[in-house]
Design a protein around this motif. Structure first.
Motif, PDB file in Angstrom:
ATOM      1  N   ILE A 137      -7.824   1.378   5.385  1.00 38.69           N
ATOM      2  CA  ILE A 137      -7.119   0.095   5.324  1.00 38.69           C
ATOM      3  C   ILE A 137      -8.091  -1.050   5.629  1.00 38.69           C
TER       4      ILE A 137
ATOM      5  N   GLY B 268      -4.049   4.124  -3.562  1.00 39.40           N
ATOM      6  CA  GLY B 268      -3.047   4.266  -2.517  1.00 39.40           C
ATOM      7  C   GLY B 268      -3.612   5.114  -1.386  1.00 39.40           C
ATOM      8  N   LEU B 269      -2.943   5.122  -0.261  1.00 40.13           N
ATOM      9  CA  LEU B 269      -3.476   5.762   0.942  1.00 40.13           C
ATOM     10  C   LEU B 269      -3.716   7.263   0.761  1.00 40.13           C
TER      11      LEU B 269
ATOM     12  N   TYR C  28       0.521  -0.270   5.277  1.00 41.22           N
ATOM     13  CA  TYR C  28      -0.074  -1.257   6.186  1.00 41.22           C
ATOM     14  C   TYR C  28       0.793  -1.343   7.441  1.00 41.22           C
TER      15      TYR C  28
ATOM     16  N   THR D  96      -2.044   0.609  -4.843  1.00 41.74           N
ATOM     17  CA  THR D  96      -1.948  -0.565  -3.978  1.00 41.74           C
ATOM     18  C   THR D  96      -1.845  -1.797  -4.869  1.00 41.74           C
TER      19      THR D  96
ATOM     20  N   LEU E 104       0.846  -1.192   0.000  1.00 41.18           N
ATOM     21  CA  LEU E 104       0.000   0.000   0.000  1.00 41.18           C
ATOM     22  C   LEU E 104       0.879   1.237   0.000  1.00 41.18           C
TER      23      LEU E 104
END
Length: 331
Positions: free
Chosen positions: A286, A150-151, A235, A109, A104
Motif C-alpha cells: 500500500i 489489487g492487493l 486501504y 485498484t 483497492l
C-alpha cells in the motif's frame, strides 16, 4: 451450483423482506461483477453469471436488460467517485470542489478525480479521461482501473507466483515471517508459501520487493499529491487492522502513516505472525502503491471511510443512480 449464485438467492430473500410485495415488480435487480470475475477464465465467469440471471428471472422483481454483467473497470472508479461526492455534498458545491477516490480491491485498484490542472488533461495517457453524465451534468474525469494491481494479485506478483504456478512449490518472501509454512487459495488455485529461512527480513528488504511490482507501471498525475482523496476497501481494512483508524468512524491519515505501520510490523514479524502473515507485505505494498505508483507525497492526506452519512462508501450507490437514470430515459 456456484456458491456465489446461491449467495444472490439469499440476498433476494432479504430484499423480499425489506420491500413491500406491491413494489416487487417495479423494483429492479442488478448484479455488477468486478475485477475478481474479470480474472477468471471466460467460461467460468459466464457460467456463474448465467446462473445468477436464472435466479433473477425466477424472482418477482423487475429484471432490466443486461441486469447481470461484468462491470468495466473504468465505470467502477467513476461510480465510486459519484458515490463519495454525492454523500459529501461536493458534486455541485462551488466552495468545496469534488474529492478524488482511491479503491483497492483484491484484483485491481482504481483512481478517479476531476482534473483541476490543464497539464493533467494534456499529459494523461490515452483512455484515462472519461466523460460521464449524471444529475444533468457532464463530468470529464481522470479515471483508470489497474487490473492486476489489487492487493491479492500483488501478493502473487511479490511471491513470483503470478507468471508461474508450480504445484507443490513453496513461494517465499522477506515480507513473510521466518518459519511460516501455509497454503493460500486465490482465483481457484492453491499456493504454498513461506518465509525466507536464509534471507533477511524487515521493512527495507520487503519494500524493495513490493516496489518492483509498481515502480514505473502506473501514471503519476502531478496534481494528486496536493489534492483531497477518499480511500476505501483494503486501504481501509489494513488501516483498521493496525489501529491507524477506528473501525466504525474511519479517519484522516497521511501516506507516511502507512509507511510507519509497515516498518513497525515488518521489523517485528514474529509479533504479528498470528494477525496475518501477509500484513507486512500488504502494508508495504500500500505504501509503495501510493508513493512509487501514484506519486503521492509522504505528507499527502488520505481520508479513509467505510461509510459516509451511514451509507457504504463504494461504487454501489453510484451504480444505483446510473441505473435509475438509464431506466428513466427509457420511459
Amino acid at each position: 451450483m456456484y456458491e456465489g449464485a446461491e449467495t444472490v438467492r439469499e440476498l433476494l430473500k432479504v430484499a423480499k423482506e425489506s420491500i413491500p410485495p406491491t413494489h416487487w415488480e417495479k423494483t429492479p435487480v442488478v448484479l455488477k461483477a468486478t475485477a475478481g470475475l474479470r480474472l477468471l477464465p471466460e467460461e467460468k465467469s459466464q457460467a456463474l453469471l448465467s446462473e445468477v440471471k436464472e435466479i433473477f428471472e425466477e424472482s418477482p422483481f423487475l429484471v432490466p436488460d443486461e441486469s447481470v454483467s461484468i462491470m468495466n473497470g473504468t465505470y467502477e472508479g467513476i461510480l465510486a467517485w459519484i458515490t463519495i461526492n454525492f454523500l459529501t455534498a461536493r458534486l455541485h458545491n462551488t466552495n468545496r470542489g469534488p474529492v478524488g477516490t482511491l479503491d483497492l480491491g483484491g484484483a485491481s485498484t482504481q483512481i478517479t478525480f476531476l482534473p483541476q490542472s490543464q497539464n493533467t488533461v494534456l499529459e494523461a495517457p490515452e483512455n484515462y479521461l472519461s466523460s460521464f453524465e449524471m444529475f444533468n451534468r457532464t463530468y470529464r474525469l481522470y479515471t483508470h482501473s489497474y487490473l492486476g494491481f489489487g492487493l491479492k494479485v500483488a501478493r502473487l506478483a511479490v511471491l513470483g507466483a503470478l507468471d508461474r504456478h508450480e504445484k507443490g512449490h513453496i513461494y517465499s518472501s522477506s515480507c513473510l515471517p521466518k518459519g511460516t509454512r501455509a497454503t493460500w487459495m486465490f482465483g481457484g488455485s492453491t499456493y504454498r508459501y513461506g518465509g525466507d529461512e536464509k534471507g533477511v527480513t524487515g521493512f527495507q528488504t520487503c519494500y524493495s520487493e513490493v516496489a518492483k511490482v509498481v515502480r514505473g507501471n502506473l501514471h503519476q498525475p502531478e496534481e494528486i499529491a496536493s489534492s483531497t482523496f477518499y480511500a476505501f476497501s483494503y486501504y481501509y481494512d489494513r488501516a483498521v487492522d493496525t489501529g491507524l483508524i477506528d473501525n466504525e468512524r474511519g479517519g484522516v491519515i497521511e501516506v507516511k502513516d502507512f509507511e510507519r505501520k509497515a516498518k513497525e510490523v515488518c521489523n517485528n514479524l514474529t509479533n504479528y505472525k498470528r494477525a496475518s502473515p501477509f500484513l507486512c507485505m500488504d502494508l508495504s505494498y500500500i505504501t509503495a502503491l501510493l508513493k512509487e505508483g501514484f506519486g503521492f507525497h509522504e505528507d499527502s492526506i488520505i481520508r479513509l471511510s467505510k461509510k459516509v452519512n451511514n451509507v457504504e462508501a463504494s461504487w454501489a450507490l453510484g451504480a444505483t443512480f446510473h441505473l435509475l437514470q438509464s431506466l428513466k430515459s427509457q420511459h
